[in-house]
Design a protein around this motif. Structure first.
Motif, PDB file in Angstrom:
ATOM      1  N   ARG A  37       0.837  -1.209   0.000  1.00  0.00           N
ATOM      2  CA  ARG A  37       0.000   0.000   0.000  1.00  0.00           C
ATOM      3  C   ARG A  37       0.869   1.257   0.000  1.00  0.00           C
ATOM      4  N   THR A  38       1.970   1.194   0.778  1.00  0.00           N
ATOM      5  CA  THR A  38       2.828   2.377   0.910  1.00  0.00           C
ATOM      6  C   THR A  38       3.512   2.725  -0.400  1.00  0.00           C
ATOM      7  N   VAL A  39       4.124   1.742  -1.049  1.00  0.00           N
ATOM      8  CA  VAL A  39       4.857   2.061  -2.278  1.00  0.00           C
ATOM      9  C   VAL A  39       3.906   2.468  -3.401  1.00  0.00           C
ATOM     10  N   THR A  40       2.685   1.982  -3.368  1.00  0.00           N
ATOM     11  CA  THR A  40       1.714   2.414  -4.377  1.00  0.00           C
ATOM     12  C   THR A  40       1.488   3.912  -4.274  1.00  0.00           C
ATOM     13  N   GLU A  41       1.336   4.391  -3.047  1.00  0.00           N
ATOM     14  CA  GLU A  41       1.112   5.822  -2.863  1.00  0.00           C
ATOM     15  C   GLU A  41       2.375   6.625  -3.160  1.00  0.00           C
ATOM     16  N   LEU A  42       3.522   6.163  -2.639  1.00  0.00           N
ATOM     17  CA  LEU A  42       4.747   6.932  -2.832  1.00  0.00           C
ATOM     18  C   LEU A  42       5.204   6.922  -4.289  1.00  0.00           C
ATOM     19  N   ALA A  43       4.911   5.841  -5.006  1.00  0.00           N
ATOM     20  CA  ALA A  43       5.341   5.754  -6.400  1.00  0.00           C
ATOM     21  C   ALA A  43       4.693   6.828  -7.259  1.00  0.00           C
ATOM     22  N   ALA A  44       3.483   7.215  -6.901  1.00  0.00           N
ATOM     23  CA  ALA A  44       2.822   8.279  -7.664  1.00  0.00           C
ATOM     24  C   ALA A  44       3.629   9.573  -7.574  1.00  0.00           C
ATOM     25  N   ALA A  45       4.149   9.879  -6.379  1.00  0.00           N
ATOM     26  CA  ALA A  45       4.983  11.070  -6.220  1.00  0.00           C
ATOM     27  C   ALA A  45       6.296  10.918  -6.969  1.00  0.00           C
ATOM     28  N   ALA A  46       6.867   9.722  -6.909  1.00  0.00           N
ATOM     29  CA  ALA A  46       8.140   9.489  -7.601  1.00  0.00           C
ATOM     30  C   ALA A  46       7.962   9.650  -9.111  1.00  0.00           C
ATOM     31  N   ARG A  47       6.846   9.178  -9.641  1.00  0.00           N
ATOM     32  CA  ARG A  47       6.606   9.318 -11.085  1.00  0.00           C
ATOM     33  C   ARG A  47       6.437  10.778 -11.474  1.00  0.00           C
ATOM     34  N   ALA A  48       5.984  11.578 -10.516  1.00  0.00           N
ATOM     35  CA  ALA A  48       5.835  13.010 -10.779  1.00  0.00           C
ATOM     36  C   ALA A  48       7.153  13.752 -10.616  1.00  0.00           C
ATOM     37  N   GLY A  49       8.217  13.001 -10.310  1.00  0.00           N
ATOM     38  CA  GLY A  49       9.533  13.610 -10.200  1.00  0.00           C
ATOM     39  C   GLY A  49       9.866  14.147  -8.831  1.00  0.00           C
TER      40      GLY A  49
END
Length: 933
Positions: free
Chosen positions: A760-772
C-alpha cells in the motif's frame, strides 16, 4: 562415561549442542566437519586434562584460534580446542628486551595495542590481523603484507611451550648467544634427528629455496648443522603439538610510512616488476588488478576506491623508516624508476589507509568472482620464486580460463605469493570432480615454476594431498617420520599434512539451493537463500574490534565474545538449515539469532555482504508463520498500529503507563524489560498539526515520508524537518496519515503483513516518484526500508516496479540538502558534536552526505563507531537489556561521559531513546540541529 561427560565432571567448559557443533564445523575454508565437541580451556592444566582424556578415549584434538584458517586447518571430527575464548592474554611485555609473552588465543591486533605505547609492534600482519590469533599465526607461519620488512612468524618467535600428545611438555627457545635450545623428551629428539639423518638429501635440497616456500613441515630446521626445533614447529598446523605459550620478538614501529602506487598494463607486468621494486627496500609490495577493484566498486560504490594511477593492475609499495627525508626520497626514487605506466607517491595517511583497505578486504571481497558467482578458496595461497611470479600469473590465468572459471588475483607480489578465489562450479553435479581436477592441475603448474602450494595459509585439508605433486617421495616420507615421532597415535589434527584426507572430501555443500517458500526475493543471490547464507566465507571480520569512526559489525559478538553471537556463527547455523541438517524451529536456530540486533552492520561491513538482519527476519517468518508468537511480536512488532490507536487519547495512554502496578503488568504483557522507560506519546501527533499548517512557500515540491515514530513520538523532529526544507527552497508534501514502512513487522518476521503494508505504501509513494518528487525520509531505519527492504520483499509481486521506483527516489535529508544548489548549512563553529549514526543509516543509506554536511558547518564532530545497543525493539525486549547496555558501553556511553557538554546528534529514534534511558541526556536529529542554527 563419554569423554564429554568426563570433561564436564572435571569442570572443563565443553559444548556439544547442535548450534556449537554447526558453528565450529567450518573455518574460513571450503570444508565442513562437525566436531564431537568444543572445549574452551581456561588454563594449561585443563589442556593437559583434555589431552589425557583424548588419549584414553582415542579422540582426536584440533587446536583453533580465531577460526580464520582458509585451508581447513582448524576443523576436525574430535575435540576442537578454542583458545580464543579464555587463553587470550598478553602475559608480559619487556620494552627493553623487545619481547612479549602471550597466550595462544591473543588476537594479533590486541598484542599490537598492548605494545604500541612502547613504540613497538609485532612484525607479521596478515590481513585478518583484527581477529587472527598469535597461536593460529604460529600454526600457519603467517606472514602478511609486511613480511618484506619484518619476516615471517617463524622469524619472530623466540620461545614456545607446547604440550605433546603424550602429555609431556616441550620447550623451545634460544640462549644468550642465539643458539637454539630445547627441553623435552629425549626419545622425541632422538627420533627427529634419526629421521632427518635418513632423509638428509631431501631436507637439504628441497626446502628453504625461497622465502614463501611454506608447504609441508619445515624439516630443514631438523638438519644436524642447524637443528632448531622451535622453527620446525612453526607452521606445523597443530599436527605435532599443542601450543600453550609463546614469546615473540617485537620491533620498533617506524616513525614514517609512505605509499607508492604504481600502475601497470596488467597483473603480469606488475608481477614481473615486483623483484625490481624489492631492491628499493620496501616493507610491503602488494599486487592487485582491476578485477579486484571492480568487485569493490560493485559492492560498495565508486566512491570507495580512491584515485589510482593509470593502468589495469597496481603495486602498492610501502616505504618506511625513521628519517622522513630518507623515506620520501626512496619513495620518489621508486616512483621515478619508470617501472609502470604511472606512479604516485601517497604521503597522506588517510589516503594510504583507503588504499590498504582495498587490499585488506581482498580475501572477503574476492568471495564474489568477476563473473558475479560465489568464489571459493582451495588454491588461494600458492607462491613461487619472486623472479618467476609474472610468468606464473600468466600461466595461472590461462589455467583458470581453460576450466571456464574467473578469478581476481592479488597478494604479496614482493614475496612471490598470490592469493585468489575461484568460482568453482560446486553447484553442479560434477562440481567435486572439477574441484579435484583443477587443484591437481594448479599444483602441477606450481611445481613447474619451482613453487609452493602454500605461502602462508598452511596446507590444511585443501592442499595436504597435493604435497606429493611438489615434493619427492623421500620428502613425504620425512614428513611422516616427523609426525610419528611427535604423535604416534595420530591424535593431533589428523587428516592434515601427513596421511591427508582427499582434497574433495568433507567439502561444504555450498551448492545446495533453498528457494521455496521464502518471503524475501534475495535478488542479489538469484533468489536462493542457500547462496545468500553461504556468502559467509568465514574470514571472521565480524569478530574484529573496530576503531572509532569505523564500522558497526558485530555488536552482539563484541558484547558477549561468543561465537554464536557473531555474524559468522549465525551464518554457520543457517547454512545447516538450508542443507537440511537443522530445522527452522530448532533451538540452535533460535539461540543463534536471539541476540542479533538486526543492525544490518554486516550488510556493509562484512566483505562478502552478509545481511544477517534479513536472514533473521526470514528465520522468524519461517519459525512463527501461522503459529503463536512471542509477546513482543504482538506489542513491539505492531507498535505503529498501537501508537495510532493510543494517539487518539495520548494523555490517558501516557498516564496509564505511569501507574506503578499497571506499568509493570503492561510491560510484562508486552514482553518489555521493566528497566526500560516507555516513550511518551506526543500530545498532538505531527499529522494533526500538519492539517493546520498554512505556511506553504511555493518552493520545489518534495514528498516528506513521516514515519510512525516521528509522527507519534517525535513530532518536533518532523516539524524541524519541514522548516529546514522550506528554508532550503522546498515545499514538503505528505503521504496519507498512517502510511507505514512496516519496519517493526519486518524485524519481528511478520513478513506477510509487512508485504501488505509496504504494498500500500509504495503504491502511494510511487505516484509522487513518477511526478519527479524526491521522497525524503526522517527516521533512518524507515528510510532504509524504502531504499532496500521494500524491493527485497515486493520484488516478486505486482508491487515490485513501484518499490524500485520508490527506492531510486528516496533520499536522506543530508543527501537532498548537499545536492541543493545555493543552500548552505548554519555556522556551528565552536559547537562540539558527538554523533551516533543509526546502524541502518551506516549500512544501507550511507553517511557520506551527512559527514560532508557536518564538515561544512564548522562544528567539531566526533563520529562514533558501533551500535547504540537499543536497535529498535531489540533492546527493550525481556532478556536483552544486559546485552543492549553492554553494546552501548562499547562506544556510545564512553563518548558521552567523556564529553558531558557536547551536543549529541542521533537521527535514530532508538538511538535518542537509548541516550535518554542510560544517560538522561537530550539528543538531536540532524533537522533539529540545522533548524536551531
Amino acid at each position: 562415561m563419554s569423554i564429554v561427560q568426563t570433561l564436564r565432571r572435571a569442570g572443563i567448559e565443553v559444548r556439544d549442542d547442535a548450534a556449537t557443533r554447526a558453528m565450529y564445523a567450518s573455518d574460513a575454508s571450503l570444508y565442513r566437519i562437525p566436531p564431537l565437541a568444543v572445549v574452551r580451556p581456561r588454563h594449561v592444566d585443563e589442556i593437559a586434562s583434555v589431552l589425557h582424556l583424548a588419549r584414553a578415549h582415542g579422540v582426536p584434538v584440533t587446536s583453533r584460534g580465531g577460526g580464520t584458517s582458509v585451508a581447513g586447518n582448524a576443523v576436525g571430527r574430535g575435540l576442537v580446542l578454542d583458545f580464543s575464548r579464555h587463553l587470550h592474554r598478553v602475559l608480559d611485555v619487556d620494552p627493553l628486551g623487545r619481547t612479549a609473552r602471550v597466550e595462544p588465543g591473543v588476537v594479533q591486533a590486541a598484542l599490537q595495542a598492548a605494545v604500541r605505547p612502547h613504540g613497538l609492534r609485532f612484525g607479521p600482519d596478515p590481513s585478518s590481523h583484527t581477529r587472527a590469533t598469535i597461536g593460529g599465526m604460529i600454526g600457519n607461519n603467517a606472514c602478511g603484507s609486511r613480511a618484506l620488512g619484518y619476516g615471517r612468524t617463524s622469524d619472530n618467535v623466540l620461545a614456545m611451550t607446547h604440550l605433546l600428545a603424550s602429555g609431556d611438555t616441550l620447550r623451545t627457545g634460544y640462549d644468550a648467544h642465539g643458539t637454539p635450545t630445547v627441553d623435552g623428551p629425549e626419545g622425541l629428539l632422538a627420533a627427529l634427528r634419526a629421521a632427518a639423518g635418513r632423509h638428509l638429501a631431501a631436507a637439504r635440497t628441497e626446502f628453504d629455496l625461497f622465502g614463501r616456500q611454506l608447504s609441508g613441515y619445515a624439516v630443514h630446521h631438523l638438519l644436524p648443522e642447524r637443528f632448531d626445533l622451535g622453527r620446525a614447529l612453526v607452521g606445523s598446523e597443530g599436527t605435532l603439538a599443542v601450543l600453550t605459550e609463546a614469546t615473540v620478538r617485537l620491533v620498533p614501529d617506524p616513525a614514517h610510512r609512505v605509499l607508492v602506487a604504481i600502475g601497470f598494463t596488467d597483473i603480469v607486468a606488475a608481477g614481473r616488476a615486483a623483484p625490481t621494486v624489492v631492491t628499493f627496500g620496501p616493507t610491503a609490495c602488494e599486487g592487485m588488478d582491476e578485477r579486484l577493484v571492480d568487485v569493490l566498486r560493485s559492492r560498495r560504490g565508486e566512491h570507495t576506491v580512491p584515485p589510482l594511477p593509470k593502468g589495469g593492475a597496481w603495486l602498492l609499495v610501502e616505504i618506511a623508516g625513521d628519517d622522513r627525508d630518507e623515506v620520501v626520497g626512496r619513495a620518489r626514487a621508486l616512483a621515478a624508476a619508470d617501472l609502470g605506466l604511472q606512479s604516485e607517491v601517497v604521503e597522506d595517511p588517510t589516503v594510504q589507509a583507503r588504499l590498504w583497505r582495498i587490499r585488506e578486504d581482498g580475501a572477503g571481497m574476492a568471495g564474489r568472482a568477476p563473473s558475479g558467482s560465489p568464489a571459493w578458496p582451495g588454491f588461494e595461497d600458492a607462491a613461487v620464486p619472486p623472479e618467476r611470479l609474472g610468468a606464473y600469473l600468466a600461466r595461472f590465468d590461462e589455467l583458470v580460463a581453460e576450466f571456464g572459471m574467473t578469478s581476481a588475483p592479488y597478494g604479496h607480489f614482493g614475496d612471490g605469493c598470490m592469493h585468489v578465489r575461484l568460482d568453482l562450479p560446486l553447484d553442479r553435479p560434477d562440481g567435486l570432480r572439477v574441484l579435484r581436477a583443477f587443484l591437481t592441475a594448479a599444483a602441477g603448474v606450481v611445481a613447474e615454476f619451482g613453487g609452493s602450494v602454500s605461502g602462508e595459509h598452511g596446507d590444511g585439508r585443501a592442499r595436504g594431498e597435493l604435497l606429493a605433486l611438489t615434493y619427492s617421495t623421500e620428502a613425504i616420507a620425512l614428513f611422516g617420520a616427523v609426525k610419528r615421532a611427535f604423535d604416534p597415535e595420530n591424535l593431533l589434527n589428523p587428516g592434515v599434512l601427513v596421511d591427508p584426507d582427499p582434497v574433495d572430501a568433507d567439502v561444504r555443500p555450498v551448492g545446495t539451493g533453498y528457494r521455496e517458500g521464502l518471503a524475501f526475493t534475495y535478488e542479489h543471490d538469484g533468489g536462493d537463500l542457500g547462496r545468500a547464507v553461504h556468502r559467509c566465507t568465514g574470514v571472521g571480520r565480524c569478530r574484529a574490534e573496530h576503531p572509532a569512526g569505523g564500522g558497526v559489525m558485530c555488536p552482539s559478538y563484541l558484547a558477549t565474545r561468543e561465537e554464536k553471537d557473531s555474524t559468522r556463527g549465525r551464518a554457520r547455523v543457517l547454512q545447516d538449515v538450508v542443507v537440511g541438517a537443522l530445522d527452522w524451529r530448532a533451538p540452535a536456530v533460535r539461540d543463534a539469532l536471539d541476540l542479533c540486533l538486526s543492525c544490518k552492520g554486516c550488510r556493509s561491513d562484512c566483505p562478502t555482504g552478509v545481511d544477517m538482519a534479513t536472514y533473521k527476519s526470514e528465520a522468524l517468518h519461517q519459525r512463527y508463520r501461522r503459529r503463536l508468537r512471542p509477546r513482543a511480536h504482538y506489542s513491539l512488532g505492531r507498535l505503529p498500529r498501537w501508537a495510532r490507536l493510543a494517539g487518539r487519547l495520548p494523555r490517558v495512554a501516557n498516564a496509564a503507563v505511569r501507574v506503578p502496578g499497571l506499568r509493570q503488568v503492561s510491560l510484562l504483557l508486552a514482553g518489555v524489560d521493566r528497566r526500560r522507560s516507555v516513550p511518551e506519546l506526543a500530545a498532538r501527533p505531527f499529522h494533526r498539526a500538519w492539517r493546520r499548517d498554512t505556511a506553504g512557500t511555493g518552493g520545489t515540491p518534495v514528498l516528506l515520508f513521516v514515519d510512525s515514530f516521528s509522527d507519534a513520538f517525535s513530532p518536533a523532529v518532523a516539524e524541524a524537518t519541514v522548516r529546514v526544507l522550506r528554508g532550503a527552497g522546498y515545499e514538503p508534501r505528505l503521504a496519507a496519515p498512517g502510511t507505514c514502512c512496516g519496519l517493526t513487522w519486518i524485524t519481528t518476521g511478520q513478513l506477510d503483513a509487512a508485504r501488505r503494508i509496504l504494498g500500500r505504501t509504495v503504491t502511494e509513494l510511487a505516484a509522487a516518484a513518477r511526478a519527479g518528487l524526491p521522497i525524503v525520509g526522517i527516521e533512518p531505519s524507515c528510510t532504509a526500508v524504502l531504499r532496500s527492504d521494500a524491493v527485497e520483499l515486493l520484488g516478486g509481486t505486482g508491487f515490485g516496479e513501484d518499490a524500485r521506483l520508490v527506492a531510486s527516489a528516496t533520499r536522506t535529508l543530508a543527501e537532498l540538502l548537499t545536492g541543493t544548489a545555493g543552500w548552505n548549512p548554519p555556522d556551528l563553529s565552536g559547537t562540539r558534536l558527538v554523533t551516533q549514526p543509526h546502524c541502518h543509516h551506516h549500512a544501507v543509506l550511507g553517511r557520506d552526505a551527512d559527514e560532508a554536511l557536518l564538515r561544512r558547518t564548522g562544528a567539531q564532530v566526533t563520529t562514533l563507531a558501533g551500535c547504540c545497543g537499543l536497535a529498535g525493539n531489540f533492546g527493550v525486549e525481556i532478556g536483552h537489556y544486559e546485552v543492549s547496555v553492554a553494546v552501548a558501553g562499547q562506544h556510545l556511553l564512553p563518548a558521552l561521559d567523556a564529553a558531558p557538554d557536547a551536543v549529541v546528534l542521533a537521527d535514530g529514534f532508538s538511538c535518542r531513546t537509548q541516550v535518554a534511558d542510560l544517560r538522561a541526556r537530550p539528543a538531536l536529529h540532524l533537522a533539529e540541529l540545522l533548524d536551531r542554527g
